[in-house]
Design an enzyme around this catalytic site. Structure first.
Site, PDB file in Angstrom:
ATOM      1  N   TYR A 144       0.859  -1.181   0.000  1.00  0.00           N
ATOM      2  CA  TYR A 144       0.000   0.000   0.000  1.00  0.00           C
ATOM      3  C   TYR A 144       0.893   1.227   0.000  1.00  0.00           C
ATOM      4  O   TYR A 144       1.817   1.336   0.807  1.00  0.00           O
ATOM      5  CB  TYR A 144      -0.892  -0.007   1.251  1.00  0.00           C
ATOM      6  CG  TYR A 144      -1.793   1.204   1.383  1.00  0.00           C
ATOM      7  CD1 TYR A 144      -2.901   1.367   0.559  1.00  0.00           C
ATOM      8  CD2 TYR A 144      -1.540   2.178   2.343  1.00  0.00           C
ATOM      9  CE1 TYR A 144      -3.740   2.475   0.684  1.00  0.00           C
ATOM     10  CE2 TYR A 144      -2.373   3.284   2.481  1.00  0.00           C
ATOM     11  CZ  TYR A 144      -3.466   3.425   1.647  1.00  0.00           C
ATOM     12  OH  TYR A 144      -4.289   4.522   1.778  1.00  0.00           O
ATOM     13  N   ASP A 239       9.464   2.646  -0.708  1.00  0.00           N
ATOM     14  CA  ASP A 239       8.472   3.370   0.088  1.00  0.00           C
ATOM     15  C   ASP A 239       8.768   3.053   1.553  1.00  0.00           C
ATOM     16  O   ASP A 239       8.386   2.001   2.073  1.00  0.00           O
ATOM     17  CB  ASP A 239       7.059   2.932  -0.306  1.00  0.00           C
ATOM     18  CG  ASP A 239       5.994   3.628   0.532  1.00  0.00           C
ATOM     19  OD1 ASP A 239       6.354   4.301   1.525  1.00  0.00           O
ATOM     20  OD2 ASP A 239       4.802   3.485   0.209  1.00  0.00           O
ATOM     21  N   LYS A 267       5.218   9.651   8.321  1.00  0.00           N
ATOM     22  CA  LYS A 267       5.047   9.173   9.692  1.00  0.00           C
ATOM     23  C   LYS A 267       6.094   9.724  10.676  1.00  0.00           C
ATOM     24  O   LYS A 267       5.941  10.815  11.192  1.00  0.00           O
ATOM     25  CB  LYS A 267       5.008   7.643   9.704  1.00  0.00           C
ATOM     26  CG  LYS A 267       3.836   7.093   8.841  1.00  0.00           C
ATOM     27  CD  LYS A 267       3.517   5.665   9.109  1.00  0.00           C
ATOM     28  CE  LYS A 267       2.560   5.034   8.105  1.00  0.00           C
ATOM     29  NZ  LYS A 267       1.148   5.179   8.384  1.00  0.00           N
TER      30      LYS A 267
HETATM   31  N1  HOZ Z   1      -0.403   2.994   6.263  1.00  0.00           N
HETATM   32  C1  HOZ Z   1      -1.399   3.206   7.237  1.00  0.00           C
HETATM   33  C2  HOZ Z   1      -2.154   1.945   7.532  1.00  0.00           C
HETATM   34  N2  HOZ Z   1      -1.579   0.793   7.080  1.00  0.00           N
HETATM   35  C3  HOZ Z   1      -2.263   4.313   6.837  1.00  0.00           C
HETATM   36  C4  HOZ Z   1      -3.202   4.755   7.864  1.00  0.00           C
HETATM   37  C5  HOZ Z   1      -4.470   5.161   7.227  1.00  0.00           C
HETATM   38  O1  HOZ Z   1      -4.770   4.729   6.115  1.00  0.00           O
HETATM   39  O2  HOZ Z   1      -5.174   5.913   7.885  1.00  0.00           O
END
Ligand code: HOZ
Length: 428
Positions: A144, A239, A267
């Site tokens: 993701y 990433d 983050k």
């Molecule tokens: N990468 C985060 C969750 N796997 C993102 C948090 C979100 O989507 O709010």
């Protein structure tokens, strides 16, 4: 445990906010409950609106590596706020944080700050396309990289949890440029490269996947990607929004010795405030506007509050022994949970890199999305709700990572392990 006020607040939120949440992963939909509404946090604990106290392994989905409300970060943000929240003009802090990132991350010679991880990956891809003059990209199933159109293809995290890995609303004309390989399979990458010669701008990967649970790269996988990219003139993008400054000060690229051409961050470098960044080789980054023609912009990019929180956080992480101490805590909690499962006769597949870990509810090895997706998500939901009842707050999905912070105490870890052992006995 009483969740009445959280449920009432959720009910109100649903009338005003789609699904009652401002990011889908926050909903407890896949574990069959209402989300907790959080009132405050401190160190390794968060407290909900009903006054319940939880040991927190979500850590705002990664940023809170030093725990909540660290005094150095509070001080930095408070001081900055008194001289103005945002100017839309350059400040010295942006260069200070940029240089800290450049010093830390092997691949980064220049860096641009943005306000989220999604912006970072989206912009990195535009730059890779602009630099190479090619349109196609390769991503990995279950990874993701935020919610931009080109990247919501076979996506992990909430997209996988809620069954929309290929979201409606993404034009087929955009998605057709995104090719998907399997994580840990160089064969799948080689196949795509061979059938799209000279058309692929970049390969983007989470060097440790953290959005289908935690899936480490197998030996030689990242090295193999590096070789393919070098041979084919493809930009390799790590990433490291999740793993940057998390698994080591210099991220996975420091840990593995594999240096990509570009890196995306977020983050941790914002210390809990909204931030993202993308950087890489000078010759690529200089193609970015206004030094080059690839356009990218943002009103709040390099925001003073986020820069101050990021600088204060990185100063804490630089202290000698920080990562060694975090490693000890993280090993103890991940191994303790796995032992609880084993003792209860309940098989899990446990993964961990540094302070990122996951208990997969599955018998076999998890190495990619096809294996991760075999997990027993119903059993996970029982475990999640059991842990919550015991005062342990995990991400409400099998396909997320748990994060340990420097603020987790020995008592927190012991309590977590005991809670897990109890839960595994109940579901075995
Ligand atoms: N990468 C985060 C969750 N796997 C993102 C948090 C979100 O989507 O709010």
């Amino acid at each position: 445990m009483n969740h009445e006020r959280s449920s009432a607040l959720f009910h109100q939120a649903k009338a005003a906010i789609p699904g009652g949440v401002n990011s889908p992963v926050r909903a407890f939909k896949s574990v069959g409950a209402d989300p907790l509404f959080i009132k405050k946090a401190s160190g390794s604990h968060i407290y909900d609106e009903d006054g319940n106290d939880f040991i927190d392994y979500v850590g705002s989905w990664g940023p809170m590596i030093v725990g909540h409300c660290h005094p150095d970060i509070l001080k930095a943000v408070q001081e900055t706020m008194t001289s103005g929240a945002s100017f839309g003009a350059p400040t010295e802090r942006e260069t200070i944080l940029a240089n800290m990132v450049i010093d830390a991350v092997p691949s980064i010679e220049m860096v641009r700050m943005v306000s989220s991880g999604t912006e970072a990956t989206m912009s990195a891809i535009r730059l890779a396309r602009g630099f190479t003059g090619r349109d196609k990209i390769i991503k990995f199933s279950g990874c993701y990289h935020g919610h931009s159109d080109s990247l919501l293809v076979k996506a992990g995290s909430g997209a996988a949890t809620f069954g929309v890995p290929d979201s409606p609303g993404v034009p087929a004309d955009f998605a057709k440029h995104t090719l998907t390989a399997e994580f840990n399979s160089l064969e799948s990458v080689r196949g795509l490269v061979a059938s799209n010669r000279d058309a692929i701008a970049c390969i983007i990967i989470e060097p440790v996947a953290g959005n289908m649970g935690t899936v480490p790269p197998r030996e030689g996988f990242l090295e193999g990607l590096r070789e393919i990219c070098t041979n084919e003139g493809i930009i390799l993008i790590f990433d490291e929004v999740m793993s940057g400054f998390r698994v080591a000060y210099g991220g996975m690229q420091e840990l593995t010795g594999v240096t990509p051409d570009m890196t995306t961050l977020g983050k941790i470098i914002g210390g809990g405030l909204p931030v993202g960044a993308f950087g890489g080789k000078r010759e690529i980054m200089e193609k970015l506007s206004p030094s080059g023609g690839v356009y990218q912009a943002g009103t709040l990019s390099g925001n003073p509050l986020a820069m101050s929180a990021g600088i204060a956080t990185l100063n804490i992480l630089k202290q000698p022994g920080f990562y060694a101490a975090l490693e000890t805590k993280s090993r103890a909690v991940a191994e303790g949970i796995a032992k609880g499962a084993k003792d209860a006769g309940y098989p899990i597949y446990s993964t961990r890199i540094g302070s990122m870990f996951c208990a997969f509810f599955c018998k076999g090895d998890v190495i990619d999305w096809p294996t991760a997706s075999q997990c027993d998500t119903r059993a996970f939901a029982k475990y999640f709700l059991g842990m919550l009842d015991e005062g342990v707050y995990l991400a409400p999905s099998q396909f997320e990572t748990a994060f340990v912070s420097a603020a987790h105490s020995d008592a927190d870890i012991e309590k977590t392990i005991a809670a897990a052992a109890k839960c595994f006995k109940l579901i075995a």
